[in-house]
Design a protein around this motif. Structure first.
Motif, mmCIF file in Angstrom:
data_model
loop_
_atom_site.group_PDB
_atom_site.id
_atom_site.type_symbol
_atom_site.label_atom_id
_atom_site.label_comp_id
_atom_site.label_asym_id
_atom_site.label_seq_id
_atom_site.Cartn_x
_atom_site.Cartn_y
_atom_site.Cartn_z
ATOM 1 N N GLY A 35 0.819 -1.202 0.000
ATOM 2 C CA GLY A 35 0.000 0.000 0.000
ATOM 3 C C GLY A 35 0.853 1.251 0.000
ATOM 4 N N GLY A 36 0.193 2.413 -0.085
ATOM 5 C CA GLY A 36 0.873 3.701 -0.141
ATOM 6 C C GLY A 36 1.342 4.163 1.227
ATOM 7 N N TRP A 37 1.413 5.490 1.422
ATOM 8 C CA TRP A 37 2.043 6.038 2.626
ATOM 9 C C TRP A 37 1.310 5.645 3.901
ATOM 10 C CZ3 TRP A 37 1.154 10.726 5.767
ATOM 11 C CH2 TRP A 37 -0.141 11.229 5.658
ATOM 12 N N GLU A 38 -0.006 5.337 3.799
ATOM 13 C CA GLU A 38 -0.732 4.898 4.985
ATOM 14 C C GLU A 38 -0.266 3.523 5.463
ATOM 15 O OE1 GLU A 38 -5.081 6.995 4.378
ATOM 16 O OE2 GLU A 38 -4.542 5.281 3.130
ATOM 17 N N HIS A 39 0.464 2.832 4.619
ATOM 18 C CA HIS A 39 0.955 1.509 4.995
ATOM 19 C C HIS A 39 2.476 1.433 4.968
ATOM 20 C CE1 HIS A 39 -3.151 0.251 5.186
ATOM 21 N NE2 HIS A 39 -3.358 0.687 3.966
#
Length: 493
Positions: A35-39
């Motif tokens: 995933g992106g920055w949230e992950h």
């Protein structure tokens, strides 16, 4: 300080054989945390027995990918099992919230959190709304739980990371943390501020013997003015220097606790970018940073040709060789592509020595991969008395390792049960005494990074063939039993 450690732990016995692990990752179905920055953060596992066969099962969050449940079929064979589809998950924690003897799952998300009720034969049902769990579009990254003396349902603390709706963020934009109190048929939300972007929370007895929330915060987003926190649950206040809790600012990722010198007070391990900080509990109720010579700071990679600082995530104490001394696993890995931090960053396996210092054994033990590790867990997956290892990696497949260390010491597993709303006796303390000395363990939910476990407490015993076990139940009562080694014991109140 180091002389005190030696005096307490030197009697535990001579060192056992060098640790060794066999890579069994091909026994797991495919699973990747992505995933992106949230992950960039999160990526944990929940370890628990969902079908009553005494074998630990694995629930792994997937970030942008769906979370998955892997049932342990024995002999390191794992099979995917159907669960409600949950994406956006950052972490998961097993907890029996309704005291029916089946483990439920509290799943953290970048988005509304989800509670799955455990059903027989590893079936799960989304009961978030039915159980009155407040939901909000927050980015939750930390969780812990405990039971107040007069309550049949648990108190829940949730740490929330960056407020993604703040137009001035993401820096200096940490969201609020919350404590959920059982009320009526649901839960009432209490806001806990100030908050400094936590990545781990743990409810445990502190050096004073009081129930406290330990909150580890990420300096990357609070930037300045924040620090690690301790919240006194009874007094409803943060501790400060006058309580013996020094103000420390670091890139806090995970928490692990264990009494390392047999004095009945847990030490606190805080993972971070650069130094991994171990704090020793003091007789006056405060904490003091461990000396650098202890060997736990693990501030740079020990292999892989990368001399930049390490990034620590999940930390967990466990006796790998059953020599009656707690060892320490730390998952390591670059956040993503941070140029100032190591990108070739092997996980640590720090083996405690007879003098109380720790020695790196990750490379020789066979677990020194260079993936971006996040969560993990130590558990006896094949019930042979040795703690095995599972690791979740960002943008790479999970890893599973069987502990094949030769000539390990004796061991036992201790499970607790009591009537009422807290059937697993969360908050209990056990003392395990042998001729070699005393080990003290707390029964807890939380800490680590992105996940935890609800399994019997594993105790290495060295050459001892029996142990006296004293249980301090959450209500203050005690029970003393003498137990044989090499098996799992259930102690009932």
């Amino acid at each position: 300080m180091i002389r005190t450690i030696c005096a307490c732990l030197g009697i535990a016995g001579s060192a056992m054989a060098n640790p060794a692990f066999q890579d069994m990752s091909d026994r797991l179905p495919s699973h990747i945390y992505t995933g992106g920055w949230e992950h960039f953060v999160g990526g944990g596992v929940a370890l628990f027995d969902c079908d009553g066969d005494t074998l630990p099962d694995i629930f792994a969050v997937g970030g942008a990918n769906p979370a998955q449940l892997f049932r342990n079929r024995g002999n390191f064979e794992f099979a995917a099992s159907a669960v409600p589809e949950i994406t956006g998950a950052t972490g998961a924690y097993p907890i029996d919230m309704n005291a029916d003897g089946l483990m439920d799952l509290f799943v953290l998300r970048a988005g509304p959190n989800v509670v799955l009720q455990g059903r027989p034969d590893c079936q799960f049902e989304d009961v978030t709304s039915a159980w009155g769990i407040p939901t909000a579009d927050r980015w939750s990254t930390a969780f812990t739980a405990w039971w107040d003396a007069d309550q049949d349902r648990p108190m829940l603390a949730i740490g929330n990371y960056v407020d993604r709706a703040d137009p001035d963020g993401p820096f200096e934009a940490c969201d609020v943390n919350v404590i959920l109190h059982p009320e009526g048929t649901g839960y009432r939300e209490q806001t806990l501020t100030p908050a400094y972007c936590p990545l781990s929370i743990l409810a445990a007895k502190d050096a004073r013997g009081r129930q406290t929330l330990r909150i580890s915060n990420d300096r990357h987003y609070y930037v300045s003015g924040g620090y690690e926190q301790m919240w006194d649950i009874q007094e409803q206040r943060y501790l400060d220097e006058t309580d013996g809790w020094p103000q420390v600012s670091l890139w806090g990722m995970g928490i692990a606790t264990r009494d390392l010198n047999g004095d009945g007070r847990d030490e606190v391990m805080l993972t971070s970018m650069g130094d991994q900080l171990l704090q020793f509990a003091q007789p006056d109720g405060g904490y003091e940073s461990a000396p650098f010579s202890i060997g736990t700071y693990a501030q740079r990679p020990y292999t892989g040709g990368d001399g930049r600082p390490s990034t620590g995530w999940h930390a967990e104490f466990g006796d790998i060789d059953n020599d009656a001394r707690a060892d320490l696993f730390i998952a390591k890995g670059n956040v993503d592509q941070m140029p100032g931090m190591a990108t070739k960053d092997p996980n640590n396996l720090l083996m405690q020595q007879p003098d109380g210092t720790f020695k790196e054994a990750g490379l020789s033990a066979g677990i020194a991969t260079l993936k971006r590790s996040r969560g993990g867990g130590l558990a006896d997956f094949d019930q042979d008395g040795r703690l095995d290892l599972v690791v979740v990696n960002r943008r790479s497949a999970m890893e599973l390792y069987r502990n094949v260390t030769p000539q390990t010491g004796n061991w036992m597993q201790v499970d607790l049960a009591q009537p009422g709303g807290n059937p697993n006796a969360i908050g209990a303390v056990i003392e395990v005494e042998t001729p070699s000395g005393m080990q003290v363990l707390q029964k807890l939910i939380g800490g680590g990074h992105g996940g935890g476990q609800a399994l019997p407490l594993h105790v290495g015993l060295g050459s001892a063939t029996q142990a006296q076990v004293r249980v301090f139940w959450p209500d203050g009562s005690t029970r003393v039993v003498t137990l044989n080694v090499g098996t799992r014991h259930l102690i009932e109140k």
